[in-house]
Design an enzyme around this catalytic site. Structure first.
Site, PDB file in Angstrom:
ATOM      1  N   HIS A 160       0.817  -1.214   0.000  1.00 15.97           N
ATOM      2  CA  HIS A 160       0.000   0.000   0.000  1.00 15.97           C
ATOM      3  C   HIS A 160       0.852   1.266   0.000  1.00 15.97           C
ATOM      4  CE1 HIS A 160      -3.256  -2.809   0.717  1.00 15.97           C
ATOM      5  NE2 HIS A 160      -3.942  -1.927   0.034  1.00 15.97           N
ATOM      6  N   CYS A 212     -10.137  -2.299 -10.331  1.00 13.26           N
ATOM      7  CA  CYS A 212      -9.583  -1.216  -9.505  1.00 13.26           C
ATOM      8  C   CYS A 212      -8.221  -1.568  -8.926  1.00 13.26           C
ATOM      9  CB  CYS A 212     -10.558  -0.817  -8.407  1.00 13.26           C
ATOM     10  SG  CYS A 212     -10.850  -2.136  -7.229  1.00 13.26           S
ATOM     11  N   GLU A 270     -11.912 -10.256  -5.682  1.00 16.04           N
ATOM     12  CA  GLU A 270     -10.460 -10.278  -5.444  1.00 16.04           C
ATOM     13  C   GLU A 270     -10.001 -11.574  -4.790  1.00 16.04           C
ATOM     14  OE1 GLU A 270      -9.279  -7.093  -2.800  1.00 16.04           O
ATOM     15  OE2 GLU A 270     -11.089  -7.281  -1.605  1.00 16.04           O
ATOM     16  N   ASP A 294      -5.078  -8.352  -4.967  1.00 12.58           N
ATOM     17  CA  ASP A 294      -5.299  -9.547  -4.144  1.00 12.58           C
ATOM     18  C   ASP A 294      -5.622 -10.762  -5.009  1.00 12.58           C
ATOM     19  OD1 ASP A 294      -4.767  -8.871  -1.471  1.00 12.58           O
ATOM     20  OD2 ASP A 294      -6.532  -7.584  -1.454  1.00 12.58           O
TER      21      ASP A 294
HETATM   22  C1  PEP Z   1      -6.947  -5.123  -4.836  1.00 16.60           C
HETATM   23  O1  PEP Z   1      -6.778  -6.054  -4.043  1.00 16.60           O
HETATM   24  O2  PEP Z   1      -6.700  -5.193  -6.047  1.00 16.60           O
HETATM   25  C2  PEP Z   1      -7.458  -3.818  -4.349  1.00 16.60           C
HETATM   26  C3  PEP Z   1      -7.809  -2.871  -5.184  1.00 16.60           C
HETATM   27  O3  PEP Z   1      -7.516  -3.597  -3.022  1.00 16.60           O
HETATM   28  P1  PEP Z   1      -6.231  -3.369  -2.089  1.00 16.60           P
HETATM   29  O4  PEP Z   1      -5.041  -3.121  -2.954  1.00 16.60           O
HETATM   30  O5  PEP Z   1      -6.532  -2.210  -1.212  1.00 16.60           O
HETATM   31  O6  PEP Z   1      -6.140  -4.655  -1.333  1.00 16.60           O
HETATM   32 MG    MG Z   2      -7.618  -6.008  -2.064  1.00 18.75          MG
END
Ligand code: PEP
Ligand code: MG
Length: 537
Positions: free
Chosen positions: A187, A499, A428, A452
């Site tokens: 992140h 996303c 995901e 994920d």
């Molecule tokens: C993902 O897992 O692709 C996602 C958009 O959520 P995060 O990266 O916050 O886990």
């Molecule tokens: Mg995720």
């Protein structure tokens, strides 16, 4: 001149001075003091510096996140004026103990005192006690603590950064991030991408080799950190930076243009955000909406849960700023790498497969309901979507809908105006991908979380930089799942977006269009690049 190699998160060139970000885990040793008056002065000076830091933090937090979240810094300042606490420290110094040790001991004593209180509010102040003592201690010991104390913008170099640490940083002071550990899908990397700053993770560097203030270049094109560049390299890098700025300026010309291929096929391009303060870059990016608001960032870097009012104000600010464009808020996805002490999550063997996201929300409905109430109130008269992370079954959706219905009824009964949000899920997990045909009948949209989905499909921990060489982000298994999910969504008559970070990978834009993906939600810094890629197809 010395060159180090890392994995580049985002292309670009940063040139500036190094700032070593050190975690605030300094421990004071007990020493005997002879000059007691001098030691008392040293303590009083440190106290003033700490209070000054809190005043600045308060003002900045008011601007960035609002008065309610900023209030904690005001409380900390008041705590630093508490006579019992101060006289405990002064007394120890008067007895010949060094200021550092006196502060550390008083901090521990008061922390325990608060922790032993019956009143829940007072109990929760124990962690504040630790925080203020750590602050004075880091001033006395000359360690930076959590804040960037440098005056101008700097290249932040850290061993590693957690999402809660990055969320607390003053973004206007950061030219680039370089971390010794860290992976491309962490992140922190996502945050760097959203800030549009060149950054490196997993960099071949020893923390001891560099010092604050050294001149450095971060080259996000080649994944290099160049410390003390010689004249020739410095000039080359300045030129490269100039070219990069020119390229960026060219992408800006795409503002106001449609996301349409030469053959007339169009796609929505939305932006991902983690905080209210990201909204300026979304507006600047000309995104068609917000496809992923990682709401858990509102819960990070603080000492207690954000209240319904506070969340309502944050969501409303974002919705108002988007001025009629769609905003999709993902409910709390806490756990795994995103941790906040006050959730009191136990440490786990496999946190990515653990107690996180919707599992916590369904287990602790009071937390979930507070968030849903805030979103529904903010959604009044607006185009809002709510999506739920880490879904694996229809039963979860059924339970979510029951809670949503209850929340809406409560709000209406209490006389609130509420919105009619679209309800979607993040796809995901391999379970959700494989069940997509069934799940699609239950919701209004899908948003594919490729970060994920890739980690679970390939069994590759997204946090582990050692595994990056095994992580083929274009792995056919993942692409096949995305196609399957898309077909299932369309068969059920719902729209589907991506996303995860893969949405911004312009090598795949044509593939996604061909699959029939309806929306790509990317970091604000990539919106115009993806638009450019679409328009070239
Ligand atoms: C993902 O897992 O692709 C996602 C958009 O959520 P995060 O990266 O916050 O886990
Ligand atoms: Mg995720």
């Amino acid at each position: 001149m010395k060159t180090y190699t890392g994995n580049s998160v985002l292309k670009g060139i940063a040139i500036g001075n190094i700032y070593k970000y050190q975690k605030n885990n300094a421990k004071a040793e007990r020493k005997a003091i002879i000059d007691i008056a001098g030691e008392l002065d040293r303590f009083e000076d440190a106290l003033e510096v700490a209070k000054g830091q809190l005043e600045i933090l308060y003002r900045e937090a008011v601007n960035h996140v609002g008065a309610e979240q900023a209030f904690i810094f005001d409380i900390h300042k008041m705590m630093l004026e508490d006579e019992d606490y101060l006289s405990c420290i002064r007394q120890s110094i008067t007895q010949g103990i060094n200021a550092e040790y006196a502060v550390q001991t008083a901090g521990k004593k008061f922390e325990e005192l608060f922790a032993s209180m019956d009143d829940e509010y007072m109990k929760a102040r124990a962690v504040d006690m630790r925080d203020i003592s750590d602050r004075v201690l880091s001033v006395l010991m000359g360690t930076a603590g959590d804040e960037i104390t440098a005056k101008g913008p700097v290249i932040v170099i850290a061993d590693d950064l957690t999402p809660s640490e990055t969320v607390k940083m003053d973004k206007s002071k950061i030219l680039a991030f370089v971390t010794i550990k860290g992976s491309l899908n962490s992140h922190t990397a996502i945050l760097a991408r959203s800030m549009n700053i060149p950054s490196l993770v997993n960099t071949s560097l020893l923390f001891e080799e560099i010092s604050d203030g050294m001149l450095a270049v971060v080259d996000g094109f080649t994944g290099k950190l160049i410390v003390n560049p010689d004249e020739k390299v410095y000039a080359e890098m300045l030129q490269k930076q100039e070219n990069w700025h020119l390229e960026e300026a060219e992408y800006k010309l795409l503002k106001g243009k449609e996301n349409v291929t030469t053959g007339g096929k169009s796609i929505e391009i939305y932006a991902n955000i983690g905080n209210v303060s990201d909204i300026d870059s979304v507006i600047e990016s000309d995104a068609g909406g917000i496809g992923l608001f990682r709401s858990e960032f509102l819960y990070l870097g603080r000492e207690d849960f954000p209240s319904e009012e506070e969340q309502y104000r944050c969501y409303k600010k974002v919705i108002d700023a988007m001025d009629g464009k769609k905003v999709i808020i993902r409910t709390l996805d806490i756990g795994a790498d995103k941790k906040a002490d006050y959730f009191q999550l136990e440490s786990e063997e496999n946190p990515a497969l653990g107690y996180r996201a919707i599992r916590i929300c369904l287990d602790k409905p009071e937390i979930f309901e507070t968030q849903l109430r805030a979103i529904y109130r903010a959604a009044a008269g607006a185009k809002v979507g709510i999506m739920f992370p880490m879904i694996i079954s229809i039963e979860e959706i059924t339970r979510i809908k029951e809670i949503v219905t209850r929340v809406k009824e409560d709000l209406k009964r209490e006389g609130y105006q509420i919105g009619e949000a679209e309800l979607g899920i993040m796809v995901e997990t391999p379970a959700a991908a494989l069940m997509a045909d069934e799940l699609a009948k239950e919701v209004d949209f899908f948003s594919i979380g490729t970060n994920d989905l890739t980690q679970y499909t390939l069994a590759i921990d997204r946090q582990n930089p050692k595994l990056e060489k095994y992580c083929d982000t274009h792995h056919p298994a993942v692409l096949r799942l995305i196609r399957m999910i898309t077909e299932s969504a369309h068969k059920a008559g719902i729209w589907v977006g991506i996303c995860g970070e893969l949405a911004g990978d312009t090598d795949l834009t044509a593939t996604f269009l061909d699959m029939g993906i309806d929306e790509l939600s990317v970091s604000p810094s990539l919106v115009l690049r993806v638009r450019g890629a679409v328009r070239k197809i």
